[in-house]
Design a protein around this motif. Sequence first.
Motif, PDB file in Angstrom:
ATOM      1  N   PHE A 118      36.378 112.575 -34.476  1.00  0.00           N
ATOM      2  CA  PHE A 118      34.965 112.781 -34.185  1.00  0.00           C
ATOM      3  C   PHE A 118      34.758 114.282 -34.290  1.00  0.00           C
ATOM      4  CE2 PHE A 118      31.271 113.061 -31.209  1.00  0.00           C
ATOM      5  CZ  PHE A 118      30.421 112.223 -31.898  1.00  0.00           C
ATOM      6  N   ASP A 119      34.336 114.749 -35.454  1.00  0.00           N
ATOM      7  CA  ASP A 119      34.450 116.171 -35.766  1.00  0.00           C
ATOM      8  C   ASP A 119      33.450 117.037 -35.000  1.00  0.00           C
ATOM      9  OD1 ASP A 119      32.008 116.271 -37.172  1.00  0.00           O
ATOM     10  OD2 ASP A 119      32.956 115.941 -39.111  1.00  0.00           O
ATOM     11  N   SER A 120      33.623 118.348 -35.137  1.00  0.00           N
ATOM     12  CA  SER A 120      32.831 119.293 -34.349  1.00  0.00           C
ATOM     13  C   SER A 120      31.346 119.233 -34.684  1.00  0.00           C
ATOM     14  CB  SER A 120      33.354 120.717 -34.564  1.00  0.00           C
ATOM     15  OG  SER A 120      33.245 121.107 -35.928  1.00  0.00           O
ATOM     16  N   VAL A 121      31.016 118.918 -35.930  1.00  0.00           N
ATOM     17  CA  VAL A 121      29.612 118.820 -36.328  1.00  0.00           C
ATOM     18  C   VAL A 121      28.956 117.610 -35.675  1.00  0.00           C
ATOM     19  CG1 VAL A 121      28.032 118.568 -38.273  1.00  0.00           C
ATOM     20  CG2 VAL A 121      30.066 120.013 -38.497  1.00  0.00           C
ATOM     21  N   SER A 122      29.648 116.473 -35.678  1.00  0.00           N
ATOM     22  CA  SER A 122      29.119 115.267 -35.037  1.00  0.00           C
ATOM     23  C   SER A 122      28.978 115.469 -33.537  1.00  0.00           C
ATOM     24  CB  SER A 122      30.034 114.073 -35.321  1.00  0.00           C
ATOM     25  OG  SER A 122      30.064 113.774 -36.693  1.00  0.00           O
ATOM     26  N   PHE A 123      29.961 116.149 -32.931  1.00  0.00           N
ATOM     27  CA  PHE A 123      29.891 116.386 -31.487  1.00  0.00           C
ATOM     28  C   PHE A 123      28.700 117.275 -31.144  1.00  0.00           C
ATOM     29  CE2 PHE A 123      30.861 118.451 -27.482  1.00  0.00           C
ATOM     30  CZ  PHE A 123      31.257 117.376 -26.699  1.00  0.00           C
ATOM     31  N   LEU A 124      28.472 118.299 -31.940  1.00  0.00           N
ATOM     32  CA  LEU A 124      27.335 119.181 -31.698  1.00  0.00           C
ATOM     33  C   LEU A 124      26.020 118.420 -31.831  1.00  0.00           C
ATOM     34  CD1 LEU A 124      26.141 121.979 -31.169  1.00  0.00           C
ATOM     35  CD2 LEU A 124      26.290 122.417 -33.637  1.00  0.00           C
ATOM     36  N   LYS A 125      25.924 117.575 -32.856  1.00  0.00           N
ATOM     37  CA  LYS A 125      24.704 116.781 -33.029  1.00  0.00           C
ATOM     38  C   LYS A 125      24.469 115.886 -31.815  1.00  0.00           C
ATOM     39  CE  LYS A 125      24.616 116.565 -38.085  1.00  0.00           C
ATOM     40  NZ  LYS A 125      24.719 115.666 -39.259  1.00  0.00           N
ATOM     41  N   TYR A 126      25.550 115.304 -31.311  1.00  0.00           N
ATOM     42  CA  TYR A 126      25.413 114.455 -30.130  1.00  0.00           C
ATOM     43  C   TYR A 126      24.927 115.271 -28.928  1.00  0.00           C
ATOM     44  CZ  TYR A 126      26.645 112.132 -25.850  1.00  0.00           C
ATOM     45  OH  TYR A 126      26.605 111.627 -24.590  1.00  0.00           O
ATOM     46  N   CYS A 127      25.522 116.451 -28.727  1.00  0.00           N
ATOM     47  CA  CYS A 127      25.125 117.300 -27.598  1.00  0.00           C
ATOM     48  C   CYS A 127      23.649 117.689 -27.686  1.00  0.00           C
ATOM     49  CB  CYS A 127      25.986 118.563 -27.556  1.00  0.00           C
ATOM     50  SG  CYS A 127      27.694 118.270 -27.073  1.00  0.00           S
ATOM     51  N   LEU A 128      23.172 117.927 -28.887  1.00  0.00           N
ATOM     52  CA  LEU A 128      21.794 118.381 -29.078  1.00  0.00           C
ATOM     53  C   LEU A 128      20.792 117.239 -29.083  1.00  0.00           C
ATOM     54  CD1 LEU A 128      22.322 121.078 -31.867  1.00  0.00           C
ATOM     55  CD2 LEU A 128      21.958 121.460 -29.417  1.00  0.00           C
ATOM     56  N   ARG A 129      21.219 116.074 -29.590  1.00  0.00           N
ATOM     57  CA  ARG A 129      20.252 114.995 -29.804  1.00  0.00           C
ATOM     58  C   ARG A 129      20.608 113.691 -29.112  1.00  0.00           C
ATOM     59  NH1 ARG A 129      18.737 113.498 -35.324  1.00  0.00           N
ATOM     60  NH2 ARG A 129      16.770 112.996 -34.317  1.00  0.00           N
ATOM     61  N   ILE A 152      35.829 120.998 -30.499  1.00  0.00           N
ATOM     62  CA  ILE A 152      34.559 121.543 -30.055  1.00  0.00           C
ATOM     63  C   ILE A 152      34.545 123.047 -30.305  1.00  0.00           C
ATOM     64  CG2 ILE A 152      33.006 121.889 -28.098  1.00  0.00           C
ATOM     65  CD1 ILE A 152      34.273 119.386 -26.829  1.00  0.00           C
ATOM     66  N   HIS A 153      33.505 123.497 -31.001  1.00  0.00           N
ATOM     67  CA  HIS A 153      33.328 124.927 -31.279  1.00  0.00           C
ATOM     68  C   HIS A 153      32.452 125.481 -30.168  1.00  0.00           C
ATOM     69  CE1 HIS A 153      33.397 127.794 -34.992  1.00  0.00           C
ATOM     70  NE2 HIS A 153      33.992 128.288 -33.938  1.00  0.00           N
ATOM     71  N   ASN A 154      33.076 126.135 -29.202  1.00  0.00           N
ATOM     72  CA  ASN A 154      32.404 126.589 -27.997  1.00  0.00           C
ATOM     73  C   ASN A 154      32.250 128.106 -28.019  1.00  0.00           C
ATOM     74  OD1 ASN A 154      31.426 126.411 -25.204  1.00  0.00           O
ATOM     75  ND2 ASN A 154      33.390 127.321 -24.649  1.00  0.00           N
ATOM     76  N   SER A 155      31.100 128.579 -28.523  1.00  0.00           N
ATOM     77  CA  SER A 155      30.822 130.025 -28.539  1.00  0.00           C
ATOM     78  C   SER A 155      31.945 130.818 -29.220  1.00  0.00           C
ATOM     79  CB  SER A 155      30.609 130.540 -27.117  1.00  0.00           C
ATOM     80  OG  SER A 155      29.525 129.883 -26.495  1.00  0.00           O
ATOM     81  N   ARG A 156      32.208 130.479 -30.461  1.00  0.00           N
ATOM     82  CA  ARG A 156      33.239 131.140 -31.292  1.00  0.00           C
ATOM     83  C   ARG A 156      34.654 130.899 -30.769  1.00  0.00           C
ATOM     84  NH1 ARG A 156      32.079 137.251 -32.539  1.00  0.00           N
ATOM     85  NH2 ARG A 156      33.923 136.882 -33.832  1.00  0.00           N
ATOM     86  N   HIS A 157      34.814 129.913 -29.931  1.00  0.00           N
ATOM     87  CA  HIS A 157      36.145 129.570 -29.421  1.00  0.00           C
ATOM     88  C   HIS A 157      36.368 128.074 -29.594  1.00  0.00           C
ATOM     89  CE1 HIS A 157      39.742 129.416 -27.066  1.00  0.00           C
ATOM     90  NE2 HIS A 157      39.174 128.735 -26.078  1.00  0.00           N
ATOM     91  N   TRP A 158      37.526 127.709 -30.142  1.00  0.00           N
ATOM     92  CA  TRP A 158      37.846 126.301 -30.372  1.00  0.00           C
ATOM     93  C   TRP A 158      38.583 125.714 -29.170  1.00  0.00           C
ATOM     94  CZ3 TRP A 158      35.809 123.323 -33.909  1.00  0.00           C
ATOM     95  CH2 TRP A 158      35.360 123.872 -35.111  1.00  0.00           C
ATOM     96  N   ILE A 159      38.131 124.548 -28.745  1.00  0.00           N
ATOM     97  CA  ILE A 159      38.864 123.751 -27.765  1.00  0.00           C
ATOM     98  C   ILE A 159      39.010 122.343 -28.336  1.00  0.00           C
ATOM     99  CG2 ILE A 159      38.147 125.096 -25.756  1.00  0.00           C
ATOM    100  CD1 ILE A 159      35.978 123.057 -25.230  1.00  0.00           C
ATOM    101  N   LEU A 160      39.889 121.560 -27.749  1.00  0.00           N
ATOM    102  CA  LEU A 160      40.179 120.236 -28.323  1.00  0.00           C
ATOM    103  C   LEU A 160      40.360 119.206 -27.221  1.00  0.00           C
ATOM    104  CD1 LEU A 160      41.027 118.543 -30.896  1.00  0.00           C
ATOM    105  CD2 LEU A 160      43.381 119.154 -30.300  1.00  0.00           C
ATOM    106  N   PHE A 161      39.668 118.085 -27.365  1.00  0.00           N
ATOM    107  CA  PHE A 161      39.929 116.894 -26.559  1.00  0.00           C
ATOM    108  C   PHE A 161      40.687 115.899 -27.426  1.00  0.00           C
ATOM    109  CE2 PHE A 161      36.425 118.537 -24.026  1.00  0.00           C
ATOM    110  CZ  PHE A 161      36.742 118.148 -22.732  1.00  0.00           C
ATOM    111  N   ILE A 162      41.766 115.368 -26.900  1.00  0.00           N
ATOM    112  CA  ILE A 162      42.456 114.236 -27.526  1.00  0.00           C
ATOM    113  C   ILE A 162      42.308 113.053 -26.581  1.00  0.00           C
ATOM    114  CG2 ILE A 162      44.651 113.280 -28.315  1.00  0.00           C
ATOM    115  CD1 ILE A 162      45.543 116.049 -29.080  1.00  0.00           C
TER     116      ILE A 162
END
Length: 270
Positions: A118-129, A152-162
């Motif tokens: 579930f890539d970072s772009v899809s996650f961002l779209k979910y967070c926004l919409r 998750i791309h969090n303010s120029r920092h990458w984190i990861l949920f597995i």
Amino acid sequence: KAYEPLLGYHFNDFIIASSTNIVLCYKTNDDLDLFPTFQPSTLDMHDWKEKNNLYSFILADAFNTYMSHRDKPFKVGPYELNPTDIFNLIEPKYELNDQLLNAHLYKTTTLTTGIVLFDSVSFLKYCLRGFRTTAEIIDTQWFNNDIVLVPIHNSRHWILFIIDIEKKTIVFLDSLPSNPSPYEKYKHYIVQLLRTHHFYSKKSSINFTNWKVVSELHDWQQDDTTSCGIYCAFFARSYVTATKYPNINKANIRNNRVQFALHLLEPTKS
């Protein structure tokens, strides 16, 4: 009884809603914990196999061979990559963009069965919409697989949920911890996504009672400020393949970046 305005609710507290913000509710006796607490756990690696990195000259030769044939954009799964980014990413101070990390994680999903991204772009779209981008959220069928990777791309920092569906475990990697932790910031979104996927797949609410969280990953703490994406990529690869790699640090970060590039350049396993 006629429908009436709903007061004091949070939009993301609902499993599905329309783009018009109109939510139809009904009363049920089912228990629903909107803010579940997961039991802290540790990562069990005693059955993981150990693997050493290749020598730097072998990596460099392989990288140069692959790149000699890459002068145009190319695709890794659904992600289009630019050769310039591949050349740049091997430099220690280069920050990975969404295309590079998502493409690498996509390659990781091909290493074994039952892994989805579930890539970072899809996650961002979910967070926004919220759930107004339903297809991208539901089609991956999380509960028909074993592991879900959520970068998750969090303010120029990458984190990861597995999300390990089989083990009922959420593994959270933040290679450069901060206070407050982004885990608390994004945990609610992960819970909602899990609840939604379970409902669509199993037609019932999910019980989080036996779910655990692993967030203490001391061997995966970076000693620079720009390699968080590399740590996320290699940790995902380690977890999915149950493999221990040598710790990443400033002394070997360039070799690990070259290895990252080679993973993108190598043919995808069918």
